[in-house]
Design a protein around this motif. Structure first.
Motif, PDB file in Angstrom:
ATOM      1  N   GLY C  63       0.811  -1.204   0.000  1.00 23.54           N
ATOM      2  CA  GLY C  63       0.000   0.000   0.000  1.00 23.54           C
ATOM      3  C   GLY C  63       0.842   1.249   0.000  1.00 23.54           C
ATOM      4  O   GLY C  63       0.622   2.161  -0.812  1.00 23.54           O
ATOM      5  N   LEU C  65       3.890   1.424  -0.900  1.00 24.19           N
ATOM      6  CA  LEU C  65       4.644   1.433  -2.165  1.00 24.19           C
ATOM      7  C   LEU C  65       3.818   2.073  -3.278  1.00 24.19           C
ATOM      8  O   LEU C  65       4.296   2.963  -4.002  1.00 24.19           O
ATOM      9  CB  LEU C  65       5.004  -0.008  -2.509  1.00 24.19           C
ATOM     10  CG  LEU C  65       5.980  -0.284  -3.621  1.00 24.19           C
ATOM     11  CD1 LEU C  65       7.247   0.443  -3.332  1.00 24.19           C
ATOM     12  CD2 LEU C  65       6.255  -1.758  -3.687  1.00 24.19           C
ATOM     13  N   ILE C  66       2.554   1.649  -3.393  1.00 22.62           N
ATOM     14  CA  ILE C  66       1.683   2.182  -4.447  1.00 22.62           C
ATOM     15  C   ILE C  66       1.431   3.667  -4.232  1.00 22.62           C
ATOM     16  O   ILE C  66       1.490   4.476  -5.164  1.00 22.62           O
ATOM     17  CB  ILE C  66       0.364   1.384  -4.477  1.00 22.62           C
ATOM     18  CG1 ILE C  66       0.583   0.026  -5.124  1.00 22.62           C
ATOM     19  CG2 ILE C  66      -0.710   2.122  -5.221  1.00 22.62           C
ATOM     20  CD1 ILE C  66      -0.641  -0.809  -5.180  1.00 22.62           C
ATOM     21  N   LEU C  67       1.187   4.041  -2.964  1.00 21.03           N
ATOM     22  CA  LEU C  67       0.910   5.455  -2.701  1.00 21.03           C
ATOM     23  C   LEU C  67       2.139   6.313  -2.933  1.00 21.03           C
ATOM     24  O   LEU C  67       2.034   7.455  -3.400  1.00 21.03           O
ATOM     25  CB  LEU C  67       0.392   5.620  -1.273  1.00 21.03           C
ATOM     26  CG  LEU C  67      -1.006   5.069  -1.048  1.00 21.03           C
ATOM     27  CD1 LEU C  67      -1.381   5.163   0.403  1.00 21.03           C
ATOM     28  CD2 LEU C  67      -2.014   5.816  -1.879  1.00 21.03           C
ATOM     29  N   LEU C  69       4.482   5.660  -5.163  1.00 25.91           N
ATOM     30  CA  LEU C  69       4.583   5.805  -6.623  1.00 25.91           C
ATOM     31  C   LEU C  69       3.614   6.878  -7.115  1.00 25.91           C
ATOM     32  O   LEU C  69       3.951   7.688  -7.989  1.00 25.91           O
ATOM     33  CB  LEU C  69       4.260   4.476  -7.301  1.00 25.91           C
ATOM     34  CG  LEU C  69       5.333   3.398  -7.224  1.00 25.91           C
ATOM     35  CD1 LEU C  69       4.869   2.175  -7.950  1.00 25.91           C
ATOM     36  CD2 LEU C  69       6.588   3.910  -7.851  1.00 25.91           C
TER      37      LEU C  69
END
Lengths: 151, 237, 88, 95
Positions: C63, C65-67, C69
């Motif tokens: 989570g 990591l995605i945020l 990015l």
């Protein structure tokens, strides 16, 4: 008048409901789209915690059969845990999808503020329908000002 | 005006939730389905982790639906972001190699971490029916292992999207194939096959480890593709 | 044990309020990962190890990591922080 | 065993509250990221202590997964800061 004991379960229920309400507050009140996504993550987490807490039993152990386990031991409910396991994985898919939509919004409108996006959206719709820009019922003066400046 | 309405709604909802929870039988709920599953899971499925037997045996069709939802999310993300992703890969190739010297420590530590991530991920997937863990968690570890280097250094990835697509399709196909084999031989979709084996050993619980392996590969490939898509160029206004 | 639970719930709620009201966007993402961290500990305390591991892998790892990015791509890392501190 | 539990959790609680202060009032973003990293370490220790006090080895796997993946998340957040610095350098060169 109900008296409330301070037990571990009560504290955890309080935390779960507060977390969901904080997330809901963020989703309804904030104006930045990215922060609304973060509030959605909080709301999801609170709902998951509430669902897991509904399957907890007093003195229960994890629903995994190990070697030295006696017969009469109490186990937690496995069904809410399996549901939440599914929900968390779907949640990250929703998160990535919302992020992709936010990228497109940023590329098209150049901002992440919800009010500015709505303004530009209404203007776009009006231009594509070849009518004059409509006045919003919330802030008519501001909208006519901004459209007048552009014409 | 809208603000006050929202605040009123939140206040009312909080009151409602707290009152409802006050009347719940906290920590003593009857667990109608849970008790039946806890009583019969060891004989029927033979997996030590009862959550695994719920996810893959009793509610296996839901897991298939979840995988399809994840697939739909990943493909819609690819649809929304696909164009910018494919154009800038050639451009950043050179600058990525030049950047490699700048990020020496992070890249070397990631190289050290890569086999560890693979081993831990495969351990979590394969032992899903004995210890906590399983396909979803191990799949996340695999996805992170394969996409981390290109996230740190955006020019250095080889972008073999084809193999990711192949692994994803293969894993999904094998999940459905195991289910259909069970349907043919036993009459129920996704019924565990192959005998239960010795309780608590690695080769037990019939086809559950194979199903979890398929789930882990599929989730890992999908999330790795998702991370590759999201790791694109900055949005220009 | 009850004080440990109370402290973890406190950390979780403080981080959750911080997600909404901290002006810097990177700090908001950091606070989201702290919420996931506290949730992992709570799931382990209520004896749900499967859910705790899922939350640890997906909430805290993937989570954030995605945020992160998303932050990088949306340009919240620009200098001055004028974009990052857009009104909310 | 009970004494050990109380001592361990008291020390962990003190560490967590100090780090939490830095997380909330940290003046710069870097402070907050470092404090989140420290909190991840403390959470790993909490999970290990829970595994010890529950006398069950099932909780060790959670600590393993958590410690590995928190490193990855912190690296990604550090990348955001680093691109901030590099874009600042670019703007300096332009002007």
């Amino acid at each position: 008048m109900m008296s409330i004991e301070v037990t571990i379960e009560n504290i955890l229920y309080f935390g779960a409901i507060s977390l969901s309400l904080i997330g809901l507050f963020g989703m309804m009140m904030l104006q930045n789209v990215f922060r609304i996504l973060l509030s959605l993550v909080l709301l999801e987490a609170g709902a998951n915690l509430l669902l897991v807490l509904s399957g907890v039993r007093i003195g229960g152990v994890a629903p995994i059969i190990t070697e030295g386990m006696s017969a009469g031991v109490v186990m937690n409910d496995p069904v809410p845990q399996a549901l939440v396991l599914t929900a968390i994985v779907i949640g990250v898919g929703i998160q990535a999808l919302a992020l992709a939509l936010i990228f497109r919004v940023k590329r098209n409108y150049g901002t992440l503020d919800l009010r500015k996006i709505r303004e530009k959206l209404e203007k776009d719709i009006a231009v594509s329908n070849e009518v004059s820009a409509p006045g919003s019922y919330q802030a008519p003066e501001k909208l006519t000002e901004s459209t007048g400046a552009n014409q | 005006m809208t603000k006050y309405t929202s605040l009123l709604f939140i206040a009312g909802l909080s009151f409602l939730l707290f009152v409802i929870v006050g009347y719940l039988p906290i920590a003593e709920n009857p667990m109608v389905a849970g008790k039946a599953i806890l009583g019969s899971a060891q004989q029927e499925v033979g997996s030590a982790n009862i959550v695994t037997s719920v996810v893959l045996a009793y509610r296996g069709l839901d897991t298939l639906g979840e995988l399809s939802i994840l697939f739909a999310a990943a493909s819609v993300v690819g649809l929304l972001l696909g164009k910018s992703y494919s154009t800038d890969s050639v451009k950043t190739q050179k600058s990525g190699q030049a950047k490699e010297y700048k990020q020496f420590v992070v890249l070397k530590s990631l190289d050290l971490l890569f086999p560890m991530l693979l081993v831990v991920g495969m351990y979590i997937i394969v032992h899903g029916h004995l210890t906590p863990g399983g396909g979803f968690q191990g799949g996340v570890l695999l996805a992170v292992a394969f996409s981390m280097r290109s996230i740190v250094n955006p020019g250095s990835d080889k972008k073999n999207h084809y193999s990711i697509t192949f692994i994803e399709g293969f894993a999904g196909f094998s999940f459905i194939l195991i289910g259909v084999l069970a349907l043919i031989t036993d009459g129920n979709f996704l019924q565990p096959l192959l005998g239960k084996g010795e309780f608590g050993s690695l080769w037990s619980a019939g086809t559950l480890p194979l199903l979890y392996l398929a789930v882990g590969l599929k989730v890992g490939a999908e999330l790795a593709g998702l991370l590759f898509e999201l790791n694109g160029e900055e949005e220009r206004v | 044990m009850i004080w440990v639970v109370a402290l973890i719930v406190c950390i979780m709620l403080v981080a959750a309020v911080m997600v909404l009201f901290v002006p810097n966007m990177i700090a908001a993402v950091v606070a989201t990962s702290v919420v996931s961290l506290a949730l992992t500990a709570i799931f382990a305390i209520v004896k749900a190890p499967d859910v705790a591991m899922t939350e640890a892998a997906i909430g805290a790892g993937l989570g954030s990591l995605i945020l992160a990015l998303g932050l990088k791509r949306l340009g919240f890392n620009q200098t001055g922080g004028s974009q990052g501190e857009e009104n909310d | 065993m009970m004494v050990l539990q109380i001592i361990a959790f008291t020390l962990i609680a003190m560490a967590a509250s100090f780090v939490l202060l830095r997380l909330v009032f940290g003046p710069t973003t870097e402070d907050r990221i470092v404090s989140a990293d420290a909190l991840a370490l403390i959470a790993t220790v909490v999970l290990l202590c829970l595994s010890m006090f529950f006398e069950s080895s099932l909780y060790l796997d959670i600590a393993l997964v958590y410690s590995v993946l928190s490193f990855v998340g912190i690296v990604a957040l550090a990348k955001v800061i680093e691109s901030k610095v590099s874009s600042a350098e670019k703007e300096d060169k332009k002007s």
